[in-house]
Structures are given as structure tokens and as C-alpha cells.
Design a protein around this motif. Structure first.
Motif, PDB file in Angstrom:
ATOM      1  N   PRO A 231       0.896  -1.011   0.007  1.00  0.00           N
ATOM      2  CA  PRO A 231       0.061  -0.028  -0.028  1.00  0.00           C
ATOM      3  C   PRO A 231       0.965   1.220  -0.154  1.00  0.00           C
ATOM      4  O   PRO A 231       2.115   1.385   0.580  1.00  0.00           O
ATOM      5  CB  PRO A 231      -0.711   0.053   1.194  1.00  0.00           C
ATOM      6  CG  PRO A 231       0.113  -0.937   2.294  1.00  0.00           C
ATOM      7  CD  PRO A 231       0.855  -2.047   1.352  1.00  0.00           C
ATOM      8  N   ILE A 232       0.448   2.230  -0.518  1.00  0.00           N
ATOM      9  CA  ILE A 232       1.281   3.326  -0.657  1.00  0.00           C
ATOM     10  C   ILE A 232       0.701   4.438   0.179  1.00  0.00           C
ATOM     11  O   ILE A 232      -0.439   5.138   0.058  1.00  0.00           O
ATOM     12  CB  ILE A 232       1.298   4.036  -2.367  1.00  0.00           C
ATOM     13  CG1 ILE A 232       1.595   3.148  -3.480  1.00  0.00           C
ATOM     14  CG2 ILE A 232       1.833   5.385  -2.168  1.00  0.00           C
ATOM     15  CD1 ILE A 232       2.996   2.615  -2.762  1.00  0.00           C
ATOM     16  N   SER A 233       1.249   4.584   1.494  1.00  0.00           N
ATOM     17  CA  SER A 233       0.536   5.531   2.566  1.00  0.00           C
ATOM     18  C   SER A 233       1.178   6.750   2.197  1.00  0.00           C
ATOM     19  O   SER A 233       2.032   7.081   1.618  1.00  0.00           O
ATOM     20  CB  SER A 233       1.065   4.907   3.781  1.00  0.00           C
ATOM     21  OG  SER A 233       1.076   3.703   3.987  1.00  0.00           O
ATOM     22  N   ALA A 234       0.310   7.566   2.847  1.00  0.00           N
ATOM     23  CA  ALA A 234       0.604   9.176   2.683  1.00  0.00           C
ATOM     24  C   ALA A 234       1.923   9.486   3.507  1.00  0.00           C
ATOM     25  O   ALA A 234       2.216   8.739   4.610  1.00  0.00           O
ATOM     26  CB  ALA A 234      -0.512   9.975   3.322  1.00  0.00           C
TER      27      ALA A 234
ATOM     28  N   PHE B  53      -3.739   2.622  -4.868  1.00  0.00           N
ATOM     29  CA  PHE B  53      -2.520   3.062  -4.133  1.00  0.00           C
ATOM     30  C   PHE B  53      -2.642   1.803  -2.950  1.00  0.00           C
ATOM     31  O   PHE B  53      -1.676   1.527  -2.360  1.00  0.00           O
ATOM     32  CB  PHE B  53      -2.752   4.377  -3.341  1.00  0.00           C
ATOM     33  CG  PHE B  53      -2.291   5.551  -4.052  1.00  0.00           C
ATOM     34  CD1 PHE B  53      -2.660   5.766  -5.408  1.00  0.00           C
ATOM     35  CD2 PHE B  53      -1.587   6.319  -3.610  1.00  0.00           C
ATOM     36  CE1 PHE B  53      -2.246   6.925  -6.156  1.00  0.00           C
ATOM     37  CE2 PHE B  53      -1.251   7.702  -4.001  1.00  0.00           C
ATOM     38  CZ  PHE B  53      -1.385   7.813  -5.495  1.00  0.00           C
ATOM     39  N   ARG B  54      -3.675   1.507  -2.774  1.00  0.00           N
ATOM     40  CA  ARG B  54      -3.752   0.176  -1.909  1.00  0.00           C
ATOM     41  C   ARG B  54      -4.907  -0.678  -2.329  1.00  0.00           C
ATOM     42  O   ARG B  54      -5.845  -0.432  -3.112  1.00  0.00           O
ATOM     43  CB  ARG B  54      -3.900   0.644  -0.264  1.00  0.00           C
ATOM     44  CG  ARG B  54      -5.229   1.298  -0.009  1.00  0.00           C
ATOM     45  CD  ARG B  54      -5.588   1.387   1.507  1.00  0.00           C
ATOM     46  NE  ARG B  54      -4.285   2.323   2.055  1.00  0.00           N
ATOM     47  CZ  ARG B  54      -3.343   1.702   2.880  1.00  0.00           C
ATOM     48  NH1 ARG B  54      -3.442   0.586   3.218  1.00  0.00           N
ATOM     49  NH2 ARG B  54      -2.541   2.751   3.406  1.00  0.00           N
ATOM     50  N   ARG B  55      -5.084  -2.027  -1.748  1.00  0.00           N
ATOM     51  CA  ARG B  55      -5.875  -3.074  -2.240  1.00  0.00           C
ATOM     52  C   ARG B  55      -6.832  -3.191  -0.932  1.00  0.00           C
ATOM     53  O   ARG B  55      -6.587  -3.010   0.110  1.00  0.00           O
ATOM     54  CB  ARG B  55      -5.168  -4.446  -2.538  1.00  0.00           C
ATOM     55  CG  ARG B  55      -6.018  -5.380  -3.127  1.00  0.00           C
ATOM     56  CD  ARG B  55      -5.146  -6.344  -3.807  1.00  0.00           C
ATOM     57  NE  ARG B  55      -4.520  -7.104  -2.736  1.00  0.00           N
ATOM     58  CZ  ARG B  55      -3.867  -8.197  -3.173  1.00  0.00           C
ATOM     59  NH1 ARG B  55      -3.833  -8.795  -4.454  1.00  0.00           N
ATOM     60  NH2 ARG B  55      -3.159  -8.842  -2.314  1.00  0.00           N
ATOM     61  N   ARG B  82      -2.768  13.717  -3.504  1.00  0.00           N
ATOM     62  CA  ARG B  82      -3.067  13.925  -2.092  1.00  0.00           C
ATOM     63  C   ARG B  82      -2.345  15.295  -1.655  1.00  0.00           C
ATOM     64  O   ARG B  82      -1.391  15.751  -1.954  1.00  0.00           O
ATOM     65  CB  ARG B  82      -2.474  12.578  -1.315  1.00  0.00           C
ATOM     66  CG  ARG B  82      -3.025  11.421  -1.988  1.00  0.00           C
ATOM     67  CD  ARG B  82      -2.504  10.295  -1.224  1.00  0.00           C
ATOM     68  NE  ARG B  82      -1.027   9.858  -1.375  1.00  0.00           N
ATOM     69  CZ  ARG B  82      -0.527   8.695  -0.813  1.00  0.00           C
ATOM     70  NH1 ARG B  82      -1.423   7.839  -0.056  1.00  0.00           N
ATOM     71  NH2 ARG B  82       0.892   8.768  -0.965  1.00  0.00           N
ATOM     72  N   SER B  84      -0.367  15.177   0.991  1.00  0.00           N
ATOM     73  CA  SER B  84       0.971  15.210   1.362  1.00  0.00           C
ATOM     74  C   SER B  84       1.873  15.101   0.064  1.00  0.00           C
ATOM     75  O   SER B  84       3.343  15.272   0.203  1.00  0.00           O
ATOM     76  CB  SER B  84       1.007  13.685   1.856  1.00  0.00           C
ATOM     77  OG  SER B  84       0.764  12.620   0.825  1.00  0.00           O
ATOM     78  N   ASP B  86       3.096  13.648  -3.733  1.00  0.00           N
ATOM     79  CA  ASP B  86       3.729  12.315  -4.254  1.00  0.00           C
ATOM     80  C   ASP B  86       4.819  12.763  -5.053  1.00  0.00           C
ATOM     81  O   ASP B  86       4.500  12.520  -6.421  1.00  0.00           O
ATOM     82  CB  ASP B  86       2.802  11.415  -4.700  1.00  0.00           C
ATOM     83  CG  ASP B  86       1.814  10.840  -3.482  1.00  0.00           C
ATOM     84  OD1 ASP B  86       2.469  10.194  -2.514  1.00  0.00           O
ATOM     85  OD2 ASP B  86       0.885  10.935  -3.429  1.00  0.00           O
TER      86      ASP B  86
END
Lengths: 235, 293
Positions: A231-234, B53-55, B82, B84, B86
Motif C-alpha cells: 500500500p502507498i501510504s501518505a 494506491f492500496r488493495r 494527495r 502530502s 507524491d
């Protein structure tokens, strides 16, 4: 407009440019340092021997760092730009192999250049250890050994970073040991290979390189499994 | 080109914590959606799953009929920006834009240049040296210039000052009209951006609270203004969200649509009826202490 998805080739080319620039800076610093230290050794040492031999350690730690960066720096940005983890892994793997071989070749070229200098001055480059540029066969073996060593470090860094990224501090720390195993084995086999190489020919060194390559392949499978679903976290 | 999204029975767990809980909805392509929810309601988690970005832990997401996770044909069509950011922190703004141009198949360099100019982004400055507002502006520029058929903005404009935010809304609307696509805006600055929304999705504690056209959501509430005693009498049995009073005049915000008969009653009592800010309805709908919605 080009609606086609990103390819491994595109991602590899971008990584190559980025890593190539950093690697170029690294070798430039290495060469400057070599010239300075070599000059001091040749002027002041009683029995000068290969200085480049002492520099051979630096590239492996640099490549470990490059492997770490594939996860910590590149992966989140790649995914955020529509690149799948699978493509990122394939591009990273290609770059890992190319850069490891390239570093090994540059290292060997350094030994060859130093040999020219020592021959011109009538000095012995490797008085106490194996001659890494003794023959074309030895050069090929050395390039292979160093390529495998560097690949083990690169993939080791990649695996360590993937472990921390997926599992956090405790398990990530525990996973350092298996991730570092191929690199450590490569180090040991290189030292032993050098001795055995003198005593029993080069067969043992080739075998060691093959074993380390197999272990790196296993480590790559482990890394791929972690990164493939990361997962790509912030931040 | 614009992409629809179908979410079915979607759940996401972080360890023992359920962030998204059996969420289902369908978004048509070619609209601007407002994704609203309180802090920790699951907005970012939801957008992260849509953008691969996530499953997910359970359930299904499809974008234009296809699962997005590890599907290059789909992920190349989605852009999630986002707060934050990227991007490479040590890179210059120019290089960050170059990277996006290399990998975003619909990248519009002219639009990027215009936004860089409008937001006064310093091209030679490194990202890590940018103020929070400029970083947000960089995110907005990346998201808009990507022209991705599915563009998701997650609280991206929070760091921008008011003039920059209004510039963003204006640019977004103009560009959307010229190049229709699916845009999802997640925000806490609801009133500022509410006029852009065609549909609103409200989630709370990972569950869907509401998914309706923005006009229908607004029609769920009424602001009643008039003499204080008349307002109090009229709203006696209604669900009053808030009341303001100035001298003898008061305004009550009530939840629930008024029938034609009640509207006539209000007119006879000398009361004025007006729209309710979306934000007030959002606060009501996500007020966990009220329980029943």
C-alpha cells in the motif's frame, strides 16, 4: 494525446537517467579520492600496493542505498503517476543488474589503470593478495564476482526497505538478517574464492558466484512479493 | 473521455480497525463529485483504493468496468493528488513537472505552464523549499494538467490561501467544461467549493451516508427567517439544526423538505424560506451524537 499505459522501458529509462546521474557523481568522487590517496601512498609509503583495492568497498554500500531508494523514494511516486508496482519492479530489477555489472566493470577498469601505473613505476600492485587483473580469465571472473556481490547488496537494500515498508520497525529489523545473507555470503566467498582460486583454480569462485546468484534470485522473489501488493501510504 | 466508478461491498481494515465498511455506490463518468466526510471517515482510504494506491480487504471496485489494482491500462487513466504530495522532495518544480509529463498520457504542457504562471510557482526551486501553499498549488497543477479521465483531489487545496483556492476552482471548472472528465473533490471547505459539485457523496465511519445530486441534498434543508415568535412556532415540531437571532428577527435552519402546504403556511405567517448551506446539512448528517439521521 497518447493514452497508452506506461511501459517497463519508459520507467527503466527514467530510473537509468536518475541513477546514472547519482552514480556518475559517486564515481567522480571516488576517482578524485583515488588520485589524492594514490599520490600520497606512492610518495610516502615504503612498500606501496593497490589503493583501489581499498576503495572496492564503497560501491557496495552505495548500491545498498540505491536499492533502499527504490522503495522509499521511487515506489510511492511511481504508483502516484499511474505506474503499476509490477512495472516498477521489472524496471528496478533491470536497473539493478545493469548498474551492478557497470559498477563491477568500472572497478575492474580502475584496477587495470592502476596496474598500468604500477608497471610504469616498477611496483607490484598486489604483493599480498590475489592479482585481480592477472589474465583475461581472471578479469572476467573478477567482474562476475563483483557484479554478483554488488547485485546482492542492491537487492539486499531493496529487500530491507521493502521489509520496513510493509512490516514496520520490529519485523523490518528482523528481516534485515535474511535480506543481508546473500551479500554476506558473497563477501565470504570472495575472500575464500581468492585463496582457493590461487590453490585450486577458479572453479570454486565460479561455483560461489552461482550460489550467491541463486540466493539473490530468492531474495528478489521475496522482495517482489512484498512490493507487488504494497500500500502507498501518505507521508 | 471520462470514467465511471462502481464500488460494491467495499471494506478496508487497518489491523483491527475497519476504515471502510461495506461501502457500495456507483458514479457515472463525466461529473464533478464532492466527497465529504469528517476526519477519519475514510475519504482518503476510499480514494486510495480507487486509485490503486492500496488493495481493499473485501468487496470490489471497478473503474470503467475494470479492477484498477495493478492494472496499467486503468492506473494510467487515474490521477490521485494527495495533500502530502507524491513528488521527489529534492527535485525542482520544473523536474517534477517533467516527470509527470513523461508518465501522464494525457499531460497538457500548455495548461501546466499557465497554472505555474497563475499560481506563481518557482520552477527552479526545490519542492522541499516550497511553502505549504505552493506545494498545494503544485499538486493542483499536477492534477489538472494530467487531464486524467478520472482525477481525484484529496484535500489538496487546503494549504492554499483564499485567492489561490478561488483561482483553482475557476481553473478547474473552466478546464472541466472544455475537457469533461470525472473529477472527485474531497474537501472540508465545503461551502467554498459546493457550487462545483454535481453530486455529493457523504461517508462517515467508513459507511455511506448519502449519495445524491447536490441540488437534492440542498433541498433536504430549509432556512426559515422571520419574526422570532413566528419562526419558533413554525419550527416547533421540526428538526432544527441551528438558530440565529438578531433583535426580533430569527433564522432557523431545519432538516427535512417542506411540503407545498407547509410552504403556504410559512408564507401566511410572513416567513421567508431559503436554501441551507451544504455545510450545515453535512454537519447535521455526520453528527454522531444525534444518532438517527
Amino acid at each position: 494525446m497518447n493514452p497508452n499505459p506506461v511501459t517497463v522501458r519508459q520507467v527503466s529509462a527514467r530510473l537509468a537517467r536518475s541513477y546514472g546521474f547519482v552514480a556518475g557523481a559517486f564515481w567522480a568522487i571516488m576517482i578524485v579520492l583515488l588520485v589524492v590517496v594514490e599520490t600520497l601512498v606512492l610518495v610516502f609509503a615504503d612498500d606501496p600496493s593497490s589503493v583501489w583495492q581499498g576503495f572496492r568497498w564503497a560501491p557496495q554500500y552505495f548500491l545498498l542505498f540505491m536499492g533502499v531508494m527504490l522503495v522509499t523514494t521511487y515506489l510511492p511516486i511511481q504508483v502516484a503517476h499511474g505506474i503499476t508496482r509490477s512495472i516498477a519492479i521489472r524496471a528496478g530489477s533491470l536497473i539493478a543488474v545493469v548498474i551492478s555489472v557497470a559498477f563491477a566493470v568500472v572497478l575492474e577498469l580502475g584496477f587495470l589503470a592502476e596496474r598500468g601505473l604500477y608497471n610504469a613505476l616498477g611496483l607490484v600492485q598486489f604483493p599480498d593478495s590475489i592479482d585481480l587483473v592477472a589474465s583475461p580469465e581472471r578479469i572476467l571472473l573478477s567482474i562476475t564476482e563483483f557484479s554478483v556481490l554488488y547485485l546482492a547488496y542492491f537487492v539486499g537494500g531493496w529487500a530491507i526497505a521493502a521489509g520496513f515498508y510493509r512490516f514496520g520497525g520490529w519485523i523490518g529489523t528482523l528481516m534485515i538478517a535474511p535480506a543481508a545473507a546473500p551479500a554476506l555470503l558473497a563477501e565470504m566467498s570472495q575472500w575464500n574464492g581468492a585463496i582457493l582460486g590461487e590453490a585450486h583454480g577458479h572453479g570454486q569462485a565460479w561455483l560461489a558466484a552461482a550460489v550467491v546468484t541463486a540466493l539473490v534470485a530468492l531474495l528478489w522473489i521475496y522482495t517482489r512479493a512484498l512490493v507487488r501488493t504494497a500500500p502507498i501510504s501518505a507521508k | 473521455m471520462s470514467l465511471g466508478i462502481t464500488v460494491s461491498g467495499l471494506s478496508l481494515d487497518y489491523g483491527d480497525t475497519r476504515a471502510i465498511d461495506d461501502l457500495s455506490f456507483e458514479l457515472d463518468g463525466g461529473k464533478i463529485y464532492g466527497l465529504l466526510g469528517r476526519n477519519g471517515s475514510g475519504k482518503t482510504s476510499l480514494l486510495s483504493m480507487i486509485a490503486a494506491f492500496r488493495r481493499q480487504t473485501a468487496g470490489q471496485i471497478t473503474v470503467d468496468g475494470n479492477e484498477p489494482f495493478e492494472n496499467a491500462a486503468v492506473t494510467s487513466q487515474i490521477c490521485l493528488i494527495r495533500e502530502s504530495g507524491d513528488v521527489f522532495e529534492t527535485d525542482t518544480v520544473k523536474n517534477v513537472l517533467k516527470f509527470a509529463a513523461d508518465f501522464r498520457p494525457y499531460w497538457d504542457a500548455d495548461l501546466a505552464a499557465r497554472l505555474v504562471d497563475r499560481f506563481e510557482l518557482p520552477l527552479k526551486k526545490r519542492v522541499q523549499a516550497l511553502s505549504r501553499g505552493k506545494r498545494s498549488a503544485l499538486g493542483v497543477t499536477l492534477g489538472m494538467a494530467s487531464r486524467a479521465p478520472l482525477t481525484l483531489f484529496d484535500e489538496v487545496h487546503l494549504g492554499m490561501d483564499a485567492p489561490s483556492r478561488y483561482a483553482f476552482y475557476e481553473e478547474l471548472l473552466n478546464d472541466y467544461l472544455e475537457h469533461p472528465r470525472t473529477i472527485v473533490l474531497s474537501t472540508h471547505l465545503i461551502e467554498e467549493v459546493a457550487s462545483l459539485f454535481e453530486e455529493v457523496i457523504i461517508i462517515d465511519r467508513g459507511r455511506l451516508i448519502l449519495h445524491e445530486p447536490a441540488d437534492e441534498v440542498r433541498a433536504r434543508g430549509v432556512a426559515i427567517t422571520g419574526r422570532a415568535d413566528a419562526v419558533a412556532s413554525f419550527t416547533q415540531s421540526m428538526d432544527v439544526l441551528s438558530t440565529k437571532q438578531l433583535g426580533g428577527t430569527s433564522q432557523a435552519t431545519v432538516y427535512g423538505a417542506l411540503s407545498d402546504e407547509r410552504r403556504r403556511d410559512a408564507a401566511e405567517a410572513g416567513l421567508e424560506l431559503g436554501p441551507v448551506p451544504l455545510q450545515d446539512l453535512f454537519v447535521h448528517l455526520t453528527d454522531n451524537k444525534r444518532g438517527d439521521r
